[in-house]
Design a protein around this motif. Structure first.
Motif, PDB file in Angstrom:
ATOM      1  N   MET A 202       0.768  -1.155  -0.022  1.00  0.00           N
ATOM      2  CA  MET A 202      -0.089   0.036  -0.067  1.00  0.00           C
ATOM      3  C   MET A 202       1.078   1.266  -0.071  1.00  0.00           C
ATOM      4  O   MET A 202       1.927   1.406   0.662  1.00  0.00           O
ATOM      5  N   TYR A 203       0.611   2.181  -0.715  1.00  0.00           N
ATOM      6  CA  TYR A 203       1.231   3.474  -0.791  1.00  0.00           C
ATOM      7  C   TYR A 203       0.206   4.794  -1.013  1.00  0.00           C
ATOM      8  O   TYR A 203      -1.248   4.401  -0.960  1.00  0.00           O
ATOM      9  N   GLY A 204       0.512   5.982  -0.839  1.00  0.00           N
ATOM     10  CA  GLY A 204      -0.146   7.029  -0.835  1.00  0.00           C
ATOM     11  C   GLY A 204      -0.476   7.869   0.475  1.00  0.00           C
ATOM     12  O   GLY A 204      -0.386   7.141   1.434  1.00  0.00           O
ATOM     13  N   ARG A 205      -0.901   8.923   0.076  1.00  0.00           N
ATOM     14  CA  ARG A 205      -1.592   9.425   1.457  1.00  0.00           C
ATOM     15  C   ARG A 205      -2.877   9.089   1.752  1.00  0.00           C
ATOM     16  O   ARG A 205      -3.728   9.116   0.775  1.00  0.00           O
ATOM     17  N   VAL A 206      -3.692   9.436   2.861  1.00  0.00           N
ATOM     18  CA  VAL A 206      -4.855   8.941   3.211  1.00  0.00           C
ATOM     19  C   VAL A 206      -5.766  10.464   3.165  1.00  0.00           C
ATOM     20  O   VAL A 206      -5.101  11.478   4.079  1.00  0.00           O
ATOM     21  N   TYR A 207      -6.677  10.754   2.624  1.00  0.00           N
ATOM     22  CA  TYR A 207      -7.674  11.839   2.582  1.00  0.00           C
ATOM     23  C   TYR A 207      -7.810  12.121   4.203  1.00  0.00           C
ATOM     24  O   TYR A 207      -8.367  11.193   4.765  1.00  0.00           O
ATOM     25  N   GLY A 208      -7.752  13.210   4.239  1.00  0.00           N
ATOM     26  CA  GLY A 208      -8.173  13.901   5.768  1.00  0.00           C
ATOM     27  C   GLY A 208      -7.192  13.897   6.910  1.00  0.00           C
ATOM     28  O   GLY A 208      -7.128  14.202   8.065  1.00  0.00           O
ATOM     29  N   CYS A 209      -5.828  13.241   6.552  1.00  0.00           N
ATOM     30  CA  CYS A 209      -4.834  13.085   7.446  1.00  0.00           C
ATOM     31  C   CYS A 209      -3.531  14.125   6.962  1.00  0.00           C
ATOM     32  O   CYS A 209      -3.416  14.397   5.804  1.00  0.00           O
ATOM     33  N   ASP A 210      -2.900  14.449   8.054  1.00  0.00           N
ATOM     34  CA  ASP A 210      -1.759  15.232   8.072  1.00  0.00           C
ATOM     35  C   ASP A 210      -0.685  14.660   7.349  1.00  0.00           C
ATOM     36  O   ASP A 210      -0.553  13.262   7.205  1.00  0.00           O
TER      37      ASP A 210
ATOM     38  N   PRO B  45       1.244   8.585  10.061  1.00  0.00           N
ATOM     39  CA  PRO B  45       1.941   7.284   9.531  1.00  0.00           C
ATOM     40  C   PRO B  45       0.840   6.335   8.827  1.00  0.00           C
ATOM     41  O   PRO B  45       0.253   5.271   9.283  1.00  0.00           O
ATOM     42  N   HIS B  46       0.362   6.894   7.841  1.00  0.00           N
ATOM     43  CA  HIS B  46      -0.777   6.377   7.015  1.00  0.00           C
ATOM     44  C   HIS B  46      -0.129   5.832   5.554  1.00  0.00           C
ATOM     45  O   HIS B  46       0.553   6.308   5.184  1.00  0.00           O
ATOM     46  N   PRO B  47      -0.682   5.031   4.913  1.00  0.00           N
ATOM     47  CA  PRO B  47      -1.879   4.338   5.457  1.00  0.00           C
ATOM     48  C   PRO B  47      -1.481   3.185   6.343  1.00  0.00           C
ATOM     49  O   PRO B  47      -0.182   2.737   6.612  1.00  0.00           O
ATOM     50  N   LEU B  48      -2.537   2.740   7.125  1.00  0.00           N
ATOM     51  CA  LEU B  48      -2.003   1.434   8.034  1.00  0.00           C
ATOM     52  C   LEU B  48      -2.571   0.269   7.672  1.00  0.00           C
ATOM     53  O   LEU B  48      -3.587  -0.081   7.003  1.00  0.00           O
ATOM     54  N   PRO B  49      -1.572  -0.784   7.848  1.00  0.00           N
ATOM     55  CA  PRO B  49      -1.896  -2.005   7.413  1.00  0.00           C
ATOM     56  C   PRO B  49      -3.530  -2.850   7.706  1.00  0.00           C
ATOM     57  O   PRO B  49      -3.947  -3.641   6.909  1.00  0.00           O
ATOM     58  N   HIS B  50      -3.795  -2.326   8.978  1.00  0.00           N
ATOM     59  CA  HIS B  50      -5.143  -2.957   9.234  1.00  0.00           C
ATOM     60  C   HIS B  50      -6.490  -2.100   8.930  1.00  0.00           C
ATOM     61  O   HIS B  50      -7.225  -2.733   9.344  1.00  0.00           O
ATOM     62  N   GLN B  51      -6.209  -1.207   8.348  1.00  0.00           N
ATOM     63  CA  GLN B  51      -7.088  -0.072   7.960  1.00  0.00           C
ATOM     64  C   GLN B  51      -7.831  -0.647   6.392  1.00  0.00           C
ATOM     65  O   GLN B  51      -6.946  -1.474   5.602  1.00  0.00           O
ATOM     66  N   THR B  52      -8.816  -0.451   6.003  1.00  0.00           N
ATOM     67  CA  THR B  52      -9.491  -0.719   4.564  1.00  0.00           C
ATOM     68  C   THR B  52      -9.514   0.659   3.841  1.00  0.00           C
ATOM     69  O   THR B  52     -10.150   1.626   4.494  1.00  0.00           O
ATOM     70  N   TYR B  53      -9.289   0.639   2.552  1.00  0.00           N
ATOM     71  CA  TYR B  53      -9.065   2.054   1.862  1.00  0.00           C
ATOM     72  C   TYR B  53      -9.909   1.784   0.506  1.00  0.00           C
ATOM     73  O   TYR B  53      -9.912   0.756  -0.331  1.00  0.00           O
TER      74      TYR B  53
END
Length: 90
Positions: A1-9, A13-21
């Protein structure tokens, strides 16, 4: 996974491995990931109106949703679907 997460600074440390995107495709938010962890399938199907300063109306929203012919998320971690840009709204 790569890239920035919408709404995060930028330094989160995003993206997180246990999250769904959902990967955002096209428009002012192209290339960002949207955290859809815990969303019900019908919420994913509805898509999202995401606030952005980069659209046609600064402070407006970019409309993003999965395509009807695209595969649906499996609910596991990682990038499970794509939300495609369809326009802006104030």
């Amino acid at each position: 996974m790569y890239g920035r997460v919408y709404g995060c600074d930028h330094d989160d440390p995003h993206p997180l491995p246990h999250q769904t995107y959902a990967a955002l495709v096209g428009g002012p938010l192209d290339g960002l990931l949207l955290d859809i962890t815990g969303w019900r399938p019908e919420e994913v199907d509805d898509g999202a109106a995401l606030m952005t300063q980069l659209g046609r109306w600064p402070g407006g929203r970019a409309l993003c949703a999965p395509r009807a012919d695209a595969s649906r998320p499996l609910g596991g971690p990682g990038v499970v679907c794509r939300f495609y840009y369809s326009g802006d709204t104030p």
